[in-house]
Design a protein around this motif. Structure first.
Motif, mmCIF file in Angstrom:
data_model
loop_
_atom_site.group_PDB
_atom_site.id
_atom_site.type_symbol
_atom_site.label_atom_id
_atom_site.label_comp_id
_atom_site.label_asym_id
_atom_site.label_seq_id
_atom_site.Cartn_x
_atom_site.Cartn_y
_atom_site.Cartn_z
ATOM 1 N N LYS A 30 0.871 -1.116 -0.010
ATOM 2 C CA LYS A 30 0.074 0.007 -0.015
ATOM 3 C C LYS A 30 0.740 1.259 -0.219
ATOM 4 O O LYS A 30 1.874 1.339 0.809
ATOM 5 C CB LYS A 30 -0.799 -0.030 1.173
ATOM 6 C CG LYS A 30 -1.797 -1.258 1.290
ATOM 7 C CD LYS A 30 -2.951 -1.209 2.441
ATOM 8 C CE LYS A 30 -3.752 0.105 2.208
ATOM 9 N NZ LYS A 30 -4.811 0.061 3.422
ATOM 10 N N VAL A 31 0.406 2.088 -0.927
ATOM 11 C CA VAL A 31 1.079 3.343 -1.072
ATOM 12 C C VAL A 31 0.412 4.427 -0.730
ATOM 13 O O VAL A 31 -0.999 4.762 -1.188
ATOM 14 C CB VAL A 31 1.775 3.520 -2.412
ATOM 15 C CG1 VAL A 31 2.585 4.859 -2.593
ATOM 16 C CG2 VAL A 31 2.508 2.379 -2.908
ATOM 17 N N ILE A 32 0.833 5.524 0.006
ATOM 18 C CA ILE A 32 -0.031 6.695 0.289
ATOM 19 C C ILE A 32 0.791 7.959 -0.159
ATOM 20 O O ILE A 32 2.187 8.214 0.173
ATOM 21 C CB ILE A 32 -0.216 7.172 1.727
ATOM 22 C CG1 ILE A 32 -0.937 8.331 2.148
ATOM 23 C CG2 ILE A 32 0.994 6.918 2.613
ATOM 24 C CD1 ILE A 32 -2.309 8.193 1.588
ATOM 25 N N GLY A 33 0.388 8.978 -1.027
ATOM 26 C CA GLY A 33 1.048 10.255 -1.585
ATOM 27 C C GLY A 33 0.440 11.235 -0.656
ATOM 28 O O GLY A 33 -0.676 11.628 -0.755
ATOM 29 N N PHE A 34 1.202 12.062 -0.321
ATOM 30 C CA PHE A 34 0.955 13.253 0.362
ATOM 31 C C PHE A 34 1.419 14.468 -0.405
ATOM 32 O O PHE A 34 2.230 14.505 -1.124
ATOM 33 C CB PHE A 34 1.782 13.556 1.806
ATOM 34 C CG PHE A 34 1.205 12.797 2.774
ATOM 35 C CD1 PHE A 34 0.304 13.139 3.912
ATOM 36 C CD2 PHE A 34 1.679 11.438 3.249
ATOM 37 C CE1 PHE A 34 -0.002 12.593 4.884
ATOM 38 C CE2 PHE A 34 1.349 10.686 4.233
ATOM 39 C CZ PHE A 34 0.301 11.081 5.007
ATOM 40 N N SER A 80 0.824 3.584 9.605
ATOM 41 C CA SER A 80 1.036 2.102 9.944
ATOM 42 C C SER A 80 0.279 1.376 8.779
ATOM 43 O O SER A 80 0.695 0.194 8.784
ATOM 44 C CB SER A 80 0.622 1.638 11.468
ATOM 45 O OG SER A 80 -0.744 1.869 11.524
ATOM 46 N N LYS A 81 -0.597 2.016 8.063
ATOM 47 C CA LYS A 81 -1.371 1.181 7.245
ATOM 48 C C LYS A 81 -0.764 1.230 5.742
ATOM 49 O O LYS A 81 -1.060 0.331 4.792
ATOM 50 C CB LYS A 81 -2.660 1.929 6.999
ATOM 51 C CG LYS A 81 -3.593 2.316 7.998
ATOM 52 C CD LYS A 81 -4.828 3.076 7.933
ATOM 53 C CE LYS A 81 -5.605 3.452 9.184
ATOM 54 N NZ LYS A 81 -6.611 4.514 8.861
ATOM 55 N N TYR A 82 0.646 1.869 5.831
ATOM 56 C CA TYR A 82 0.923 2.069 4.513
ATOM 57 C C TYR A 82 2.397 1.473 4.501
ATOM 58 O O TYR A 82 3.391 1.644 5.542
ATOM 59 C CB TYR A 82 1.009 3.144 3.939
ATOM 60 C CG TYR A 82 -0.319 3.912 3.553
ATOM 61 C CD1 TYR A 82 -0.979 3.433 2.370
ATOM 62 C CD2 TYR A 82 -1.127 4.559 4.462
ATOM 63 C CE1 TYR A 82 -2.517 3.995 2.119
ATOM 64 C CE2 TYR A 82 -2.657 4.873 4.496
ATOM 65 C CZ TYR A 82 -3.055 4.553 3.093
ATOM 66 O OH TYR A 82 -4.354 4.931 2.870
ATOM 67 N N GLN A 83 2.925 0.737 3.453
ATOM 68 C CA GLN A 83 4.425 0.243 3.196
ATOM 69 C C GLN A 83 5.206 1.399 2.792
ATOM 70 O O GLN A 83 6.404 1.288 2.898
ATOM 71 C CB GLN A 83 4.459 -0.937 2.520
ATOM 72 C CG GLN A 83 3.975 -2.107 3.224
ATOM 73 C CD GLN A 83 2.498 -2.134 3.335
ATOM 74 O OE1 GLN A 83 1.758 -2.222 2.498
ATOM 75 N NE2 GLN A 83 2.054 -2.092 4.802
ATOM 76 N N VAL A 84 4.676 2.221 1.802
ATOM 77 C CA VAL A 84 5.463 3.231 1.090
ATOM 78 C C VAL A 84 4.741 4.689 1.091
ATOM 79 O O VAL A 84 3.461 4.814 0.877
ATOM 80 C CB VAL A 84 5.777 3.078 -0.467
ATOM 81 C CG1 VAL A 84 6.491 3.842 -0.905
ATOM 82 C CG2 VAL A 84 6.267 1.440 -0.480
#
Length: 274
Positions: A30-34, A80-84
């Motif tokens: 899972k990836v999150i973009g800020f 903590s929900k994201y790996q990247v």
């Protein structure tokens, strides 16, 4: 009996194909973009382009991609929900957000940053007031100068053995960009591995009109990683915009360049531990 063996053979072949495809896709992550996307049309254009590109690549490569402009999500529970984690344009500013990001990285998280996410200049709206991030983590220190206007550059691969570089030739032409120079000498930092730099065939780089915004020589790192963390920074992320005629239309894009897209994807898959 012959039909039974034929059935077993077909089933075995199907299982092999399914297994091979699963191995090709790899373990999902899972990836999150800020992003902020408020201060410069060139950066705003890139952010929207990047969000579309990462969402499309997620569907093709067995990872998920979310994005947010709410920097209060920079907290341990959310991260903590994201790996990247990706910084598309800016950086966290509050002490709590900065502490959460540092802990995330020191505890094995992964990060990709683009262009303006490394910017720091005192005095400015983005001062160099976060030593861990700019001097230890990135290693680049403060912004030094830039080329203008956004132009393509020939980039040279410095470490072809790195997984992010595996599909690149020794040199390739990058998308148009505003290229940055930094206050710190990244070559002298033992923790930094420079992956891409501007090749000398790019000079002169920039068109001006200010002469100091045209580079004629020098060594300029563009993409690098820090061995102490699972991270990669790439200076790409500034589209050319029609400011002169006040249309704010895109004159160039960052994505859509085959070689550059491939190494961006390879870098992300490496960060996701593929």
């Amino acid at each position: 009996m012959k039909r039974i063996w034929q059935g077993i053979l077909i089933a075995s072949c199907c299982l092999f194909v399914i297994t091979a495809n699963a191995q090709k896709k790899g373990k999902p992550f899972k990836v999150i973009g800020f992003y902020t996307a408020l201060h410069d049309q060139a950066h705003i254009s890139f952010v929207h382009e990047a969000n579309r590109w990462f969402a499309a690549k997620a569907k093709e490569n067995n990872f998920s991609y979310d994005s947010t402009n709410d920097w209060s999500n920079m907290n341990p529970a959310f991260l903590s929900k994201y790996q990247v984690v990706i910084f598309l344009d800016t950086r966290p500013d509050t002490p709590a957000q900065r502490e959460a990001f540092q802990q995330y990285m020191e505890n094995g998280g992964a990060w990709m940053g683009f262009h303006f996410s490394a910017f720091a200049l005192t005095p400015s709206d983005f001062p160099q007031n976060w030593d861990w991030y700019h001097n230890e983590f990135l290693g680049s220190g403060s912004y030094g100068s830039n080329t203008w206007r956004p132009t393509s550059a020939v980039l040279r691969v410095e470490h072809p053995e790195h997984p992010a570089m595996k599909h690149l030739n020794s040199t390739f032409k990058a998308s148009p960009n505003e290229w940055y120079r930094w206050s710190n000498d990244l070559k002298a930092n033992k923790d930094i591995t420079i992956l891409l730099s501007i090749d000398s065939t790019s000079f002169p780089l920039g068109t001006g009109p200010k002469q100091h915004e045209i580079w004629h020589s020098g060594y300029y790192p563009v993409v690098w990683t820090n061995r102490k963390y699972r991270m990669i920074y790439m200076n790409m992320g500034h589209n050319d915009i029609d400011y002169e005629h006040h249309t704010n239309k895109d004159l160039s894009l960052t994505f859509g360049n085959k070689e550059q897209d491939q190494f961006t994807l390879d870098a992300l898959l490496w960060l996701g531990k593929r």
